[in-house]
Design a protein around this motif. Sequence first.
Motif, short mmCIF file in Angstrom:
data_model
loop_
_atom_site.label_atom_id
_atom_site.label_comp_id
_atom_site.label_asym_id
_atom_site.label_seq_id
_atom_site.Cartn_x
_atom_site.Cartn_y
_atom_site.Cartn_z
N GLY A 138 54.42 42.28 47.03
CA GLY A 138 53.65 43.81 47.26
C GLY A 138 52.21 43.41 47.43
O GLY A 138 51.57 44.19 48.02
N ALA A 139 51.75 42.95 46.27
CA ALA A 139 50.42 42.72 46.01
C ALA A 139 49.66 41.72 47.30
O ALA A 139 48.72 42.15 47.76
N PHE A 140 50.23 40.74 47.60
CA PHE A 140 49.58 39.66 48.42
C PHE A 140 50.22 39.41 49.77
O PHE A 140 49.73 38.43 50.46
N GLY B 12 50.79 46.71 40.50
CA GLY B 12 50.51 46.72 39.05
C GLY B 12 49.81 45.83 38.17
O GLY B 12 49.51 45.44 37.12
N ALA B 13 48.38 45.22 39.06
CA ALA B 13 47.59 44.38 38.67
C ALA B 13 46.54 45.28 37.88
O ALA B 13 46.26 46.44 38.10
N THR B 14 45.84 44.69 36.77
CA THR B 14 44.79 45.31 36.02
C THR B 14 43.59 44.56 36.60
O THR B 14 43.38 43.36 36.67
N VAL B 15 42.59 45.51 36.77
CA VAL B 15 41.42 45.01 37.24
C VAL B 15 40.31 44.77 36.09
O VAL B 15 40.19 45.56 35.13
N GLU B 16 39.83 43.56 36.22
CA GLU B 16 38.99 43.23 35.13
C GLU B 16 37.56 43.04 35.32
O GLU B 16 36.66 42.83 34.32
N SER B 17 37.25 43.32 36.56
CA SER B 17 35.80 43.49 36.84
C SER B 17 35.36 44.12 37.94
O SER B 17 36.34 44.45 38.78
N PRO B 18 34.24 44.64 38.21
CA PRO B 18 33.84 45.49 39.38
C PRO B 18 33.91 44.40 40.55
O PRO B 18 33.53 43.13 40.14
N ILE B 19 33.55 44.59 41.72
CA ILE B 19 33.38 43.82 42.91
C ILE B 19 32.34 43.24 42.63
O ILE B 19 31.40 44.04 42.62
N ARG B 20 32.19 42.04 42.73
CA ARG B 20 30.82 41.18 42.83
C ARG B 20 30.34 40.70 43.93
O ARG B 20 31.27 40.01 44.79
N LEU C 113 37.94 40.37 39.75
CA LEU C 113 38.86 39.77 38.85
C LEU C 113 39.86 40.44 38.35
O LEU C 113 39.65 41.70 37.88
N LEU C 114 41.09 39.94 38.28
CA LEU C 114 42.32 40.77 37.96
C LEU C 114 43.23 40.21 37.11
O LEU C 114 43.17 39.01 36.67
N ALA C 115 44.06 40.71 36.35
CA ALA C 115 45.36 40.17 35.64
C ALA C 115 46.51 40.61 36.25
O ALA C 115 46.64 41.81 36.82
N ASP C 116 47.61 39.67 36.48
CA ASP C 116 48.78 40.26 37.01
C ASP C 116 49.60 41.07 35.58
O ASP C 116 49.20 41.01 34.40
N PRO C 117 50.64 41.74 36.03
CA PRO C 117 51.37 42.46 34.90
C PRO C 117 51.74 41.57 33.66
O PRO C 117 52.28 42.11 32.59
N TRP C 118 51.92 40.31 33.62
CA TRP C 118 52.17 39.11 32.58
C TRP C 118 50.98 38.66 32.05
O TRP C 118 51.32 37.51 31.33
N GLY C 119 49.87 39.06 32.21
CA GLY C 119 48.66 38.42 31.71
C GLY C 119 48.15 37.49 32.25
O GLY C 119 47.14 36.68 31.65
N HIS C 120 48.57 36.64 33.47
CA HIS C 120 47.88 35.75 34.24
C HIS C 120 46.65 36.20 34.80
O HIS C 120 46.89 37.12 35.60
N GLY C 121 45.50 35.48 34.81
CA GLY C 121 44.44 35.72 35.43
C GLY C 121 44.42 35.30 36.85
O GLY C 121 45.18 34.40 37.09
N LEU C 122 43.68 36.22 37.68
CA LEU C 122 43.63 35.92 39.18
C LEU C 122 42.55 36.71 39.61
O LEU C 122 41.84 37.46 39.13
N CYS C 123 41.98 36.07 40.87
CA CYS C 123 40.82 36.62 41.57
C CYS C 123 41.25 36.93 42.94
O CYS C 123 42.07 36.15 43.57
N ALA D 145 43.43 47.11 46.36
CA ALA D 145 44.30 48.35 46.44
C ALA D 145 45.70 47.99 46.38
O ALA D 145 46.42 48.66 45.43
N ARG D 146 46.18 47.03 47.19
CA ARG D 146 47.74 46.55 47.23
C ARG D 146 47.86 45.89 45.96
O ARG D 146 48.94 46.45 45.29
N ALA D 147 47.06 45.24 45.37
CA ALA D 147 47.25 44.67 44.04
C ALA D 147 47.35 45.51 42.88
O ALA D 147 48.13 45.48 42.19
N GLN D 148 46.60 46.53 42.86
CA GLN D 148 46.69 47.59 41.80
C GLN D 148 47.73 48.43 42.07
O GLN D 148 48.65 48.69 41.03
N ALA D 149 48.22 48.82 43.21
CA ALA D 149 49.41 49.56 43.58
C ALA D 149 50.65 48.60 43.01
O ALA D 149 51.60 49.19 42.50
#
Length: 136
Positions: A22-24, A93-101, A110-120, A87-91
């Motif tokens: 769904g996210a990607f 279940g991703a958590t946004v961890e930074s503003p867009i740079r 920067l994001l985290a998936d629902p299981w705590g894995h970091g991704l960008c 927007a797709r990633a957030q929908a």
Amino acid sequence: MPSLLVNIDVPDVSAAEAFYVGAFGFTVGRRFGGAVELLGAGVPLYLLEKPAGTPASEVAASPRDYGRHWTPVHLDVVVEELEPALARAQAAGATVESPIREAVWGRIVLLADPWGHGLCILQFKGRGYDELSSPT
């Protein structure tokens, strides 16, 4: 030359499949054991079902924990347009961890998936990372 596979441990492979598809927009390849193969990223991405609290390895000091955790290895998902991908990633279940740079090479969030894995999520501009290199 060696090849590369990417494995991500998750406590619920069905939920992780729904998130990453769904996210990607990855597509499901094969299913086997407690795993799902996702395609569309240039290398296969394998979601491996591993319950929380189980040993991460024979030498790991702590068990698997799916709360947000730091690791020096993470996924960078390169997209054509950052905002719709975010927007797709957030929908999903991703958590946004930074503003867009903004950077000379493009844009990143920067994001985290629902299981705590970091991704960008990255959107390259111009020559991408080559904008940082000097001609030889």
